[in-house]
Structure formats: structure tokens, C-alpha cells
Design a protein around this motif. Structure first.
Motif, short mmCIF file in Angstrom:
data_model
loop_
_atom_site.label_atom_id
_atom_site.label_comp_id
_atom_site.label_asym_id
_atom_site.label_seq_id
_atom_site.Cartn_x
_atom_site.Cartn_y
_atom_site.Cartn_z
N LEU A 98 0.83 -16.57 -3.79
CA LEU A 98 0.16 -15.21 -2.95
C LEU A 98 -0.54 -14.16 -3.61
O LEU A 98 -0.11 -13.82 -4.57
CB LEU A 98 1.51 -14.55 -2.11
CG LEU A 98 1.24 -13.50 -1.11
CD1 LEU A 98 0.23 -13.86 0.04
CD2 LEU A 98 2.45 -12.93 -1.09
N GLY A 99 -1.68 -14.00 -3.05
CA GLY A 99 -2.65 -12.85 -3.68
C GLY A 99 -3.02 -11.88 -2.63
O GLY A 99 -3.10 -12.06 -1.56
N LEU A 100 -2.70 -10.59 -3.17
CA LEU A 100 -2.65 -9.59 -2.27
C LEU A 100 -4.09 -8.50 -2.71
O LEU A 100 -3.88 -8.21 -3.92
CB LEU A 100 -1.43 -8.73 -2.30
CG LEU A 100 -0.12 -9.23 -1.89
CD1 LEU A 100 1.14 -8.61 -1.87
CD2 LEU A 100 -0.40 -10.06 -0.42
N ASN A 101 -4.91 -8.38 -1.87
CA ASN A 101 -6.13 -7.91 -2.30
C ASN A 101 -6.65 -6.50 -1.67
O ASN A 101 -6.64 -6.34 -0.30
CB ASN A 101 -7.18 -8.53 -2.12
CG ASN A 101 -8.84 -8.02 -2.14
OD1 ASN A 101 -8.92 -7.05 -2.96
ND2 ASN A 101 -9.60 -8.46 -1.16
N ALA A 102 -6.50 -5.21 -2.59
CA ALA A 102 -6.86 -4.01 -1.69
C ALA A 102 -8.03 -3.50 -2.04
O ALA A 102 -8.49 -2.27 -1.91
CB ALA A 102 -5.75 -3.18 -2.24
N VAL A 103 -8.76 -4.24 -3.11
CA VAL A 103 -10.05 -3.76 -3.80
C VAL A 103 -11.31 -4.36 -3.23
O VAL A 103 -12.25 -3.76 -3.06
CB VAL A 103 -9.68 -4.01 -5.22
CG1 VAL A 103 -11.05 -3.62 -6.04
CG2 VAL A 103 -8.80 -3.27 -5.95
N THR A 108 -6.17 -10.12 2.36
CA THR A 108 -7.07 -8.69 2.02
C THR A 108 -6.42 -7.67 2.97
O THR A 108 -6.52 -8.12 4.21
CB THR A 108 -8.30 -8.83 2.22
OG1 THR A 108 -8.83 -9.92 1.16
CG2 THR A 108 -9.35 -7.68 2.20
N TYR A 109 -6.16 -6.68 2.51
CA TYR A 109 -5.72 -5.55 3.31
C TYR A 109 -6.39 -4.08 2.88
O TYR A 109 -6.04 -3.22 3.68
CB TYR A 109 -4.08 -5.43 3.16
CG TYR A 109 -3.48 -4.81 1.74
CD1 TYR A 109 -3.36 -5.64 0.67
CD2 TYR A 109 -3.29 -3.46 1.45
CE1 TYR A 109 -3.08 -5.34 -0.45
CE2 TYR A 109 -2.82 -2.94 0.20
CZ TYR A 109 -2.84 -4.16 -0.68
OH TYR A 109 -2.42 -3.33 -1.92
N GLY A 110 -7.24 -4.16 1.99
CA GLY A 110 -8.10 -2.93 1.66
C GLY A 110 -9.12 -3.41 1.14
O GLY A 110 -9.37 -4.42 0.55
N GLY A 111 -10.09 -2.14 0.97
CA GLY A 111 -11.54 -2.44 0.30
C GLY A 111 -11.85 -1.14 -0.62
O GLY A 111 -12.67 -0.63 -0.37
N CYS A 131 -7.08 -14.77 4.39
CA CYS A 131 -6.80 -13.97 5.64
C CYS A 131 -6.74 -12.43 5.32
O CYS A 131 -6.64 -12.13 4.37
CB CYS A 131 -5.62 -14.41 6.50
SG CYS A 131 -4.41 -14.88 5.46
N GLY A 132 -6.69 -11.71 6.52
CA GLY A 132 -6.47 -10.38 6.53
C GLY A 132 -5.15 -9.76 7.04
O GLY A 132 -4.42 -10.67 7.81
N PHE A 133 -4.72 -8.53 6.85
CA PHE A 133 -3.53 -7.96 7.37
C PHE A 133 -3.81 -6.39 7.85
O PHE A 133 -4.53 -5.60 6.93
CB PHE A 133 -2.42 -8.00 6.54
CG PHE A 133 -1.17 -7.47 7.04
CD1 PHE A 133 -0.62 -8.07 7.94
CD2 PHE A 133 -0.83 -6.07 6.60
CE1 PHE A 133 0.51 -7.35 8.58
CE2 PHE A 133 0.19 -5.33 7.10
CZ PHE A 133 1.22 -6.04 8.21
N TRP A 134 -3.34 -6.10 8.94
CA TRP A 134 -3.52 -4.61 9.19
C TRP A 134 -2.12 -4.36 9.97
O TRP A 134 -1.86 -5.02 10.92
CB TRP A 134 -4.59 -4.41 10.13
CG TRP A 134 -5.04 -2.99 10.38
CD1 TRP A 134 -4.72 -1.85 9.69
CD2 TRP A 134 -5.51 -2.48 11.66
NE1 TRP A 134 -5.15 -0.59 10.11
CE2 TRP A 134 -5.64 -1.11 11.25
CE3 TRP A 134 -6.12 -3.07 12.80
CZ2 TRP A 134 -6.25 -0.04 12.24
CZ3 TRP A 134 -6.67 -2.07 13.72
CH2 TRP A 134 -6.59 -0.69 13.49
#
Ligand SMILES: NC(=O)c1ccc[n+]([C@@H]2O[C@H](COP(=O)([O-])OP(=O)(O)OC[C@H]3O[C@@H](n4cnc5c(N)ncnc54)[C@H](OP(=O)(O)O)[C@@H]3O)[C@@H](O)[C@H]2O)c1
Length: 368
Positions: free
Chosen positions: A238-243, A263-266, A287-290
Motif C-alpha cells: 500500500l502506498g499513501l501519497n499526500a505530496v 492519493t489523499y493530498g497534493g 485511487c483517491g480518498f477523501w
């Protein structure tokens, strides 16, 4: 009719309320734009008439999150009607309740169930359906920061991949509040974490801090130039991306075939940069998450169940709140400015009065 302290200090002025309404302090913006320019401290009248279903609340503390800044700028997924008071989360004490309110009572501590209701104020009223009771055993800082970031970490860890013992999660912005929660919830489940931070002068302090929370590996974005470091790391499910931006192209190097990238942030404000080869040869699922969408699409019971799990972790000492820099509400401009400086490792926490500030300082001391 509820009657909290009939006097309130806004800056140096003392405001006296009458019986049916009183004056509170609130940060407000009338147009979207640069938070350092469009925000001001104002007074507002709060009605004392709670009717059947409202509650009267004294706000205790509220953090400054990136989403608050984006909302003020007008670039977030929620656009409150203007003028508006910022603040997507915070901890409040119930001062009084309307005649038909049953879910909370006077003296309870609550968080807000709806997003962007405006927590950067001293007092407010809300519908009882817009608050959720929080255990008083939870420290103040943890309560003020439990609504958004820990649930985001929790859902991303549980809802996308069936993680098993020793499985690996890779994440960027690992020192963020979400990142810190990811590390701790993962450690409590015996999942390993590879944590990417931006290279920085105080790197050793950050590495030590994240390791103390249970991080398995901490690397910087500069380490992607070092093959021996990359080869020594386990690959993630699992990869979690906020950047976003180039940080993702690097992160997928540490992901397994058929792993999932959420992806949950930029924070870089750049588009997602994923090498074509990662999709073709690794078949990485993107995929994304909010969390706001999750809250809308799931029942209050499910949300309370999740908050109970997080509360248990906090009580057991397995989930610490982010490190904070407390600032009195009247000095909010300082907090706004500091929140936009990188590399601080601390979240700005708006504290509504000096008495609450004493409690917050004591909690910070106890956690040192
Ligand atoms: N989708 C959702 O439901 C959801 C929910 C909660 C949060 N979020 C998002 O998650 C992210 C983190 O939120 P948070 O409250 O946990 O953050 P935070 O505690 O305020 O920390 C901010 C993080 O962003 C990093 N950062 C700042 N500017 C950056 C840049 N230009 N490039 C790369 N990294 C940068 C900081 O790293 P340095 O220390 O290196 O500056 C730090 O790790 C935000 O994007 C937020 O909007 C999304």
C-alpha cells in the motif's frame, strides 16, 4: 436559554452580553484569497435561544490544517458561503442543550460531525446532529485533532488492501499529522512502514521522532539517488501519497506489483506523476480518498465505531496526537504564517483562552 460567562475578552476589550444573546470572538473572511490578507478577528452575536434541537458550545482548541488554508483560498472541495469562519475541526464543551437534545448533555466534550462549520471562534451554537461526543479521558490536544487526520489514516489503512502481519506501507509526507497517525496505527497492527520525508537540516530529529512513534524505516527524498538504500527496503502493498508531483514517481519504486496507491493530498501543488511503466509492468492500482466523502457515505454508527477504536488507541498510549505549537486565537495571524512555513514538524493549534492554554502547555510538557 443558556448563559455562559456573560463576559468575554476579545483582545483587550471586554464585551458584556445580554440575556438572549452575547458576543463571541471569531476569525472571519469575506472573500477567498491569501489567508494572511483576507482573515480578520471579529465579534459576532450568538443567540442564547437553543430551541428544541440546538446545543451551545464553548470552543476549546482547533488546529490549522492544510484543508483550512485551501478552503480560505477557495481551492478546496468545500466552499462555505461567505462571509465564513474557518476551521474544519476542533474540540468544544457543551454549555447547554435544547429541550429535545438527547445525544449530548451539558459538560460533555464534543467534536463536529459536519465539515468546515467554522471552529476558529470562542462560542457558537450548532444543531445537536452536528456534534459527536468524545470521551473526557482523551487529552485536549488529541480531542482537538481527532476528527480529520486519524480517521483518514485509519480508513486508508483498513479500506483499500487486506494488510497482513508484517506487510509494508510506504508513505510520503510521513511527518504530517496523517503520516504520524499512519505510523502509529500500523505499528499497533504489526504492519511495517517505509516513511519518506523531505530532506531537511534537522533530519536526524525527525527520523528519531518518527522512529519513536513506531516507524520501521525513515528515508528522505534525497535517498532516492542512493541505490543501496532503495535496495535495502522492503516493497510495499500500500502506498499513501499526500505530496503528488515527482514524489510519486519515486515512491512507486518502493511498491510491489499489483499494490495500491492511494492519493489523499497534493502538498507539492503538482499533478500526479506516475511512470507509465508502473501501470503497465507493475499494474499498480491508483485511487483517491477523501474523508469527507467517507463520512457522507457511511452511517454515524460506523463513524462512532471508528472513533471508539481511535479513542482506545489514544487511551492505551498507542496513538499520540501530532506535535503542536499552541497560539491564542487572538494571535491567529501568527499561526497562519507559521502553518505555511515548511519543515516545522508542528501543527499550529488555536487555543481559545489563557486558561485552556495552561492545560495545553501542561499536556505538551507531559509528552516531552
Ligand atoms: N483526503 C483527505 O481526506 C485528507 C484528510 C486529511 C488530510 N489530507 C491532506 O493530507 C495532507 C497532510 O495533512 P496534515 O494535516 O496531516 O498535514 P500537516 O500535519 O499540516 O503537515 C504538512 C505536511 O506537508 C508537507 N509539505 C508541506 N509543503 C510541502 C511541499 N511543498 N512538498 C512536499 N511536502 C510538503 C510537510 O512536510 P515538511 O515538514 O517537509 O514541510 C508535512 O509533512 C494535506 O495535503 C491534507 O490536505 C487529506
Amino acid at each position: 436559554m443558556f448563559l455562559p460567562s456573560r463576559t468575554h475578552h476579545l483582545g483587550r476589550r471586554m464585551i458584556v452580553s445580554n440575556a438572549s444573546s452575547w458576543t463571541a470572538a471569531a476569525v472571519r473572511y469575506s472573500e477567498n484569497g491569501d489567508p494572511e490578507k483576507v482573515l480578520e478577528l471579529t465579534e459576532e452575536s450568538v443567540s442564547g435561544d437553543l430551541g428544541e434541537g440546538n446545543v451551545a458550545l464553548k470552543l476549546l482548541a482547533a488546529p490549522v490544517n492544510p484543508a483550512d488554508i485551501n478552503t480560505i483560498q477557495g481551492v478546496y472541495g468545500i466552499k462555505p458561503p461567505l462571509p465564513a469562519t474557518p476551521g474544519g475541526e476542533g474540540l468544544a464543551e457543551v454549555l447547554d442543550v435544547g429541550t429535545h437534545v438527547r445525544n449530548v448533555q451539558k459538560g460533555d466534550r464534543v467534536i463536529f460531525s459536519a465539515p468546515m462549520l467554522g471552529t476558529w471562534r470562542t462560542y457558537t451554537t450548532a444543531s445537536a446532529t452536528q456534534v459527536l461526543k468524545i470521551s473526557k479521558e482523551i487529552p485536549l490536544i488529541a480531542g482537538a485533532t481527532i476528527t480529520i487526520n486519524p480517521p483518514t489514516a485509519f480508513r486508508m489503512l483498513y479500506d483499500f488492501v487486506g494488510l497482513r502481519k508484517n506487510d509494508v506501507i510506504v508513505q510520503n509526507a510521513a511527518n504530517s499529522a496523517v503520516g504520524q497517525a499512519v505510523i502509529q496505527i500500523a505499528a499497533a497492527n504489526n504492519w511495517r512502514t517505509v516513511n519518506i520525508i523531505r530532506d531537511r537540516p534537522n533530519k536526524a530529529d525527525t527520523v528519531q521522532f518518527l522512529s519513536s512513534l513506531g516507524a520501521t524505516h525513515v528515508i528522505t527524498d534525497a535517498d532516492f539517488k542512493r541505490k543501496e538504500v532503495l535496495q535495502s527496503l522492503p516493497k510495499a502493498q500500500l502506498g499513501l501519497n499526500a505530496v503528488s508531483g515527482k514524489a510519486v514517481a519515486d515512491m512507486v519504486k518502493l511498491m510491489n506489483d499489483r499494490s495500491t496507491l492511494v492519493t489523499y493530498g497534493g502538498m507539492s501543488k503538482q499533478p500526479l506523476l506516475i511512470p507509465t511503466t508502473a501501470l503497465i509492468f507493475k499494474d499498480i492500482i491508483c485511487c483517491g480518498f477523501w474523508v469527507s466523502r467517507w463520512n457522507d457515505e457511511n452511517s454515524t454508527e460506523e463513524r462512532i465505531e471508528m472513533l471508539d477504536s481511535l479513542t482506545s488507541l489514544i487511551k492505551d498510549g498507542k496513538l499520540k496526537p501530532p506535535q503542536v505549537e499552541p497560539v491564542l486565537l487572538k494571535d491567529f495571524k501568527q499561526a497562519i504564517q507559521r502553518s505555511q512555513e515548511g519543515f516545522s514538524n508542528r501543527k499550529q493549534l488555536l487555543v481559545m483562552d489563557e486558561q485552556i492554554m495552561t492545560t495545553v502547555q501542561q499536556e505538551i510538557e507531559a509528552n516531552r
